[in-house]
Design a protein around this motif. Structure first.
Motif, PDB file in Angstrom:
ATOM      1  N   PHE A 119      39.852 -33.129  35.068  1.00  0.00           N
ATOM      2  CA  PHE A 119      40.563 -34.165  34.323  1.00  0.00           C
ATOM      3  C   PHE A 119      40.354 -33.985  32.825  1.00  0.00           C
ATOM      4  O   PHE A 119      41.325 -33.952  32.045  1.00  0.00           O
ATOM      5  CB  PHE A 119      40.076 -35.547  34.767  1.00  0.00           C
ATOM      6  CG  PHE A 119      40.617 -36.682  33.939  1.00  0.00           C
ATOM      7  CD1 PHE A 119      41.876 -37.201  34.168  1.00  0.00           C
ATOM      8  CD2 PHE A 119      39.854 -37.226  32.910  1.00  0.00           C
ATOM      9  CE1 PHE A 119      42.375 -38.247  33.409  1.00  0.00           C
ATOM     10  CE2 PHE A 119      40.339 -38.278  32.135  1.00  0.00           C
ATOM     11  CZ  PHE A 119      41.610 -38.787  32.381  1.00  0.00           C
ATOM     12  N   TYR A 120      39.098 -33.863  32.400  1.00  0.00           N
ATOM     13  CA  TYR A 120      38.834 -33.755  30.967  1.00  0.00           C
ATOM     14  C   TYR A 120      39.220 -32.385  30.409  1.00  0.00           C
ATOM     15  O   TYR A 120      39.524 -32.270  29.216  1.00  0.00           O
ATOM     16  CB  TYR A 120      37.370 -34.083  30.669  1.00  0.00           C
ATOM     17  CG  TYR A 120      37.132 -35.566  30.600  1.00  0.00           C
ATOM     18  CD1 TYR A 120      37.629 -36.319  29.536  1.00  0.00           C
ATOM     19  CD2 TYR A 120      36.464 -36.242  31.617  1.00  0.00           C
ATOM     20  CE1 TYR A 120      37.446 -37.690  29.475  1.00  0.00           C
ATOM     21  CE2 TYR A 120      36.283 -37.623  31.571  1.00  0.00           C
ATOM     22  CZ  TYR A 120      36.774 -38.338  30.495  1.00  0.00           C
ATOM     23  OH  TYR A 120      36.605 -39.696  30.438  1.00  0.00           O
ATOM     24  N   ALA A 121      39.222 -31.375  31.256  1.00  0.00           N
ATOM     25  CA  ALA A 121      39.699 -30.064  30.801  1.00  0.00           C
ATOM     26  C   ALA A 121      41.182 -30.130  30.455  1.00  0.00           C
ATOM     27  O   ALA A 121      41.627 -29.595  29.419  1.00  0.00           O
ATOM     28  CB  ALA A 121      39.450 -29.011  31.877  1.00  0.00           C
ATOM     29  N   VAL A 122      41.956 -30.811  31.306  1.00  0.00           N
ATOM     30  CA  VAL A 122      43.392 -30.970  31.039  1.00  0.00           C
ATOM     31  C   VAL A 122      43.605 -31.787  29.766  1.00  0.00           C
ATOM     32  O   VAL A 122      44.436 -31.445  28.914  1.00  0.00           O
ATOM     33  CB  VAL A 122      44.083 -31.636  32.244  1.00  0.00           C
ATOM     34  CG1 VAL A 122      45.522 -32.015  31.895  1.00  0.00           C
ATOM     35  CG2 VAL A 122      44.067 -30.710  33.449  1.00  0.00           C
ATOM     36  N   VAL A 123      42.839 -32.878  29.618  1.00  0.00           N
ATOM     37  CA  VAL A 123      42.960 -33.714  28.423  1.00  0.00           C
ATOM     38  C   VAL A 123      42.591 -32.923  27.175  1.00  0.00           C
ATOM     39  O   VAL A 123      43.288 -32.988  26.145  1.00  0.00           O
ATOM     40  CB  VAL A 123      42.068 -34.968  28.548  1.00  0.00           C
ATOM     41  CG1 VAL A 123      42.067 -35.747  27.230  1.00  0.00           C
ATOM     42  CG2 VAL A 123      42.558 -35.855  29.686  1.00  0.00           C
ATOM     43  N   ALA A 124      41.495 -32.156  27.243  1.00  0.00           N
ATOM     44  CA  ALA A 124      41.044 -31.383  26.083  1.00  0.00           C
ATOM     45  C   ALA A 124      42.076 -30.326  25.697  1.00  0.00           C
ATOM     46  O   ALA A 124      42.361 -30.115  24.505  1.00  0.00           O
ATOM     47  CB  ALA A 124      39.702 -30.724  26.381  1.00  0.00           C
ATOM     48  N   LEU A 125      42.645 -29.654  26.690  1.00  0.00           N
ATOM     49  CA  LEU A 125      43.674 -28.657  26.404  1.00  0.00           C
ATOM     50  C   LEU A 125      44.902 -29.307  25.780  1.00  0.00           C
ATOM     51  O   LEU A 125      45.512 -28.755  24.846  1.00  0.00           O
ATOM     52  CB  LEU A 125      44.059 -27.919  27.688  1.00  0.00           C
ATOM     53  CG  LEU A 125      43.050 -26.891  28.214  1.00  0.00           C
ATOM     54  CD1 LEU A 125      43.439 -26.426  29.616  1.00  0.00           C
ATOM     55  CD2 LEU A 125      42.967 -25.695  27.263  1.00  0.00           C
ATOM     56  N   PRO A 135      38.624 -25.558  18.432  1.00  0.00           N
ATOM     57  CA  PRO A 135      38.457 -24.093  18.440  1.00  0.00           C
ATOM     58  C   PRO A 135      37.962 -23.494  19.748  1.00  0.00           C
ATOM     59  O   PRO A 135      38.439 -22.442  20.178  1.00  0.00           O
ATOM     60  CB  PRO A 135      37.447 -23.862  17.307  1.00  0.00           C
ATOM     61  CG  PRO A 135      37.659 -24.999  16.376  1.00  0.00           C
ATOM     62  CD  PRO A 135      37.993 -26.178  17.257  1.00  0.00           C
ATOM     63  N   SER A 136      37.009 -24.133  20.407  1.00  0.00           N
ATOM     64  CA  SER A 136      36.423 -23.521  21.607  1.00  0.00           C
ATOM     65  C   SER A 136      37.225 -23.794  22.870  1.00  0.00           C
ATOM     66  O   SER A 136      36.989 -23.161  23.905  1.00  0.00           O
ATOM     67  CB  SER A 136      34.997 -24.044  21.816  1.00  0.00           C
ATOM     68  OG  SER A 136      35.019 -25.436  22.098  1.00  0.00           O
ATOM     69  N   VAL A 137      38.175 -24.732  22.806  1.00  0.00           N
ATOM     70  CA  VAL A 137      38.932 -25.125  23.996  1.00  0.00           C
ATOM     71  C   VAL A 137      40.193 -24.295  24.101  1.00  0.00           C
ATOM     72  O   VAL A 137      41.124 -24.435  23.297  1.00  0.00           O
ATOM     73  CB  VAL A 137      39.272 -26.632  23.950  1.00  0.00           C
ATOM     74  CG1 VAL A 137      40.174 -27.009  25.120  1.00  0.00           C
ATOM     75  CG2 VAL A 137      37.999 -27.459  23.967  1.00  0.00           C
ATOM     76  N   SER A 138      40.218 -23.436  25.100  1.00  0.00           N
ATOM     77  CA  SER A 138      41.367 -22.550  25.281  1.00  0.00           C
ATOM     78  C   SER A 138      41.355 -22.009  26.710  1.00  0.00           C
ATOM     79  O   SER A 138      40.279 -21.793  27.279  1.00  0.00           O
ATOM     80  CB  SER A 138      41.301 -21.382  24.289  1.00  0.00           C
ATOM     81  OG  SER A 138      42.210 -20.363  24.637  1.00  0.00           O
ATOM     82  N   PRO A 139      42.541 -21.773  27.286  1.00  0.00           N
ATOM     83  CA  PRO A 139      42.583 -21.191  28.636  1.00  0.00           C
ATOM     84  C   PRO A 139      41.987 -19.791  28.690  1.00  0.00           C
ATOM     85  O   PRO A 139      41.611 -19.314  29.762  1.00  0.00           O
ATOM     86  CB  PRO A 139      44.090 -21.158  28.955  1.00  0.00           C
ATOM     87  CG  PRO A 139      44.701 -22.160  28.040  1.00  0.00           C
ATOM     88  CD  PRO A 139      43.874 -22.114  26.791  1.00  0.00           C
ATOM     89  N   MET A 316      33.046 -31.396  25.833  1.00  0.00           N
ATOM     90  CA  MET A 316      34.316 -30.728  25.559  1.00  0.00           C
ATOM     91  C   MET A 316      34.881 -31.076  24.189  1.00  0.00           C
ATOM     92  O   MET A 316      35.533 -30.245  23.551  1.00  0.00           O
ATOM     93  CB  MET A 316      35.327 -31.101  26.645  1.00  0.00           C
ATOM     94  CG  MET A 316      35.036 -30.482  27.995  1.00  0.00           C
ATOM     95  SD  MET A 316      36.387 -30.783  29.155  1.00  0.00           S
ATOM     96  CE  MET A 316      35.787 -29.883  30.599  1.00  0.00           C
ATOM     97  N   PHE A 317      34.619 -32.302  23.715  1.00  0.00           N
ATOM     98  CA  PHE A 317      35.167 -32.737  22.427  1.00  0.00           C
ATOM     99  C   PHE A 317      34.116 -32.726  21.316  1.00  0.00           C
ATOM    100  O   PHE A 317      34.299 -33.378  20.292  1.00  0.00           O
ATOM    101  CB  PHE A 317      35.762 -34.139  22.572  1.00  0.00           C
ATOM    102  CG  PHE A 317      36.973 -34.207  23.447  1.00  0.00           C
ATOM    103  CD1 PHE A 317      38.226 -33.891  22.954  1.00  0.00           C
ATOM    104  CD2 PHE A 317      36.861 -34.558  24.785  1.00  0.00           C
ATOM    105  CE1 PHE A 317      39.344 -33.943  23.761  1.00  0.00           C
ATOM    106  CE2 PHE A 317      37.966 -34.611  25.602  1.00  0.00           C
ATOM    107  CZ  PHE A 317      39.219 -34.305  25.099  1.00  0.00           C
ATOM    108  N   SER A 318      33.025 -31.990  21.503  1.00  0.00           N
ATOM    109  CA  SER A 318      31.940 -32.001  20.518  1.00  0.00           C
ATOM    110  C   SER A 318      32.387 -31.499  19.148  1.00  0.00           C
ATOM    111  O   SER A 318      31.885 -31.963  18.118  1.00  0.00           O
ATOM    112  CB  SER A 318      30.764 -31.157  21.022  1.00  0.00           C
ATOM    113  OG  SER A 318      31.145 -29.803  21.191  1.00  0.00           O
ATOM    114  N   GLN A 319      33.356 -30.583  19.121  1.00  0.00           N
ATOM    115  CA  GLN A 319      33.807 -30.058  17.836  1.00  0.00           C
ATOM    116  C   GLN A 319      34.698 -31.044  17.079  1.00  0.00           C
ATOM    117  O   GLN A 319      35.033 -30.800  15.927  1.00  0.00           O
ATOM    118  CB  GLN A 319      34.541 -28.732  18.054  1.00  0.00           C
ATOM    119  CG  GLN A 319      33.591 -27.610  18.485  1.00  0.00           C
ATOM    120  CD  GLN A 319      34.322 -26.323  18.776  1.00  0.00           C
ATOM    121  OE1 GLN A 319      35.330 -26.317  19.489  1.00  0.00           O
ATOM    122  NE2 GLN A 319      33.829 -25.235  18.234  1.00  0.00           N
ATOM    123  N   LEU A 320      35.041 -32.139  17.725  1.00  0.00           N
ATOM    124  CA  LEU A 320      35.789 -33.187  17.036  1.00  0.00           C
ATOM    125  C   LEU A 320      34.869 -34.311  16.569  1.00  0.00           C
ATOM    126  O   LEU A 320      34.951 -34.747  15.421  1.00  0.00           O
ATOM    127  CB  LEU A 320      36.879 -33.753  17.955  1.00  0.00           C
ATOM    128  CG  LEU A 320      38.020 -32.805  18.355  1.00  0.00           C
ATOM    129  CD1 LEU A 320      39.041 -33.551  19.192  1.00  0.00           C
ATOM    130  CD2 LEU A 320      38.683 -32.196  17.120  1.00  0.00           C
TER     131      LEU A 320
END
Length: 371
Positions: A119-125, A135-139, A316-320
């Protein structure tokens, strides 16, 4: 239905979960400040060093609490189910039934974990693609799903292995003694790592010192099972003693500006003080008298269902959120280290509350809808 499930929980243990996740939230906010202080890059005052030393214990403390509580409930359940098929006339069929039932139970516990990550992977993407880049979130990258969530994967592995633990638990004499010996061995090794051989700063996931964090959490899970079997006699006294030890050791290291000692006392996830504090905390919560849950207890029981969501989201959202927290702390730091610390704690708790509420309103109902 959700409220009825919540009321059957021990509200004090649920409150302990919230305390643990609050400690983790504060720890993550101040992690770069602790690193800067212990490396000498930031000339923190003695007050800040003592506070950061105590805060640095919170991350491992919170993680140990979660493993302890899970072991406290899951190991006895698996052990009781395993004991029920021991010595039965139809041992073979009963043993098959045990593994089949445990596989179903394990699947029911594992699927919400995997679904939450998905769920959070989809939201983060989606956020990274259409709102603001992360920056770190990418398929094409895996770090944000593997290394960034290593605690989640360790927990999942332990949950999957619980039926084996329960099976072994019923077939050894005095399992709590064996667990005590394992705790002693593991934290002797941890002390060696922290004070003698910390290794390089950049460690791979399979580096042995890194793996000791996972082993430490496994031991905490087993210790939870041992606590369920043999409760602590005087948990309040133990908790008071552990708090005193933490205050004295971290206070001495901070006041004398012994940066090496300050770092070693809470090295990664291997701190004995954090583990002891977590054990004593669970002992106090578990032995408290049961009473009719009030409004605050019911809210606590409901919010704890979103702790997993917060853990995944904050990673997942630490860079924000981390740059925002750093800027807020830096701005408050212009008024002194006390203001910096107060701002960081307040920001951590507000962030935690917001994510818990949003998760409770969105992810939890969605997972219940799809069962």
């Amino acid at each position: 239905m959700g409220e009825k499930r919540a009321l059957r929980r021990n509200p004090r243990i649920e409150a302990l979960r919230l305390i643990a996740i609050a400690g983790i939230a504060v720890f993550h906010t101040f992690q770069p400040w602790f690193d800067a202080a212990t490396s000498g890059a930031w000339p923190a005052s003695p007050l800040a060093l003592v506070a950061l030393g105590l805060i640095s214990l919170l991350g491992a403390y919170g993680n140990h609490v979660f493993f302890l509580i899970s072991g406290y409930f899951l190991i006895p359940r698996a052990a009781q189910a395993a004991a029920a098929v021991t010595g039965a006339e139809t041992a073979a069929s009963n043993q098959t039934s045990y593994w089949r039932n445990q596989a179903r139970s394990t699947l029911r516990r594992a699927l919400p974990i995997l679904a939450t990550v998905l769920f959070y992977a989809v939201v983060a993407l989606a956020v990274s693609t259409w709102v603001t880049p992360i920056p770190s979130v990418s398929p094409t990258q895996t770090g944000w799903l593997v290394g960034g969530l290593q605690f989640i994967w360790v927990y999942l592995a332990v949950v999957v292995a619980t039926p084996i633990m329960g099976w072994v638990w019923t077939r050894v004499r005095r399992p709590h003694v064996i667990v005590g010996a394992l705790v002693a061995i593991v934290f002797v090794v941890n002390a060696y790592i922290a004070f003698v051989s910390p290794g390089d700063e950049a460690r791979g996931l399979l580096e042995w010192r890194k793996l000791m964090s996972a082993v430490s959490y496994l031991v905490a899970f087993l210790a939870g099972g041992a606590l369920a079997e043999r409760p602590l006699s005087h948990p309040g006294r133990l908790l008071g003693g552990c708090i005193a030890v933490a205050l004295v050791t971290e206070g001495a290291a901070g006041i004398t500006a012994n940066l090496a000692l300050l770092e070693a006392l809470s090295f990664k996830s291997t701190s004995l003080v954090s583990f002891a504090l977590a054990v004593a905390s669970l002992g106090v919560a578990a032995q408290a008298r049961e009473e009719k849950p009030g409004r605050a207890a019911r809210i606590a029981c409901e919010l704890t269902g979103s702790i997993l969501g917060f853990y995944v989201a904050q990673s997942m959202f630490s860079q924000l959120w981390h740059p925002v927290a750093n800027e807020l702390c830096a701005a408050a730091g212009a008024y002194g280290d006390a203001a910096l610390l107060a701002a960081g704690v307040a920001a951590s708790l507000v962030f935690l509350a917001c994510v818990l509420v949003v998760d409770r309103a969105v992810r939890v109902p969605l997972l219940r809808l799809i069962k």
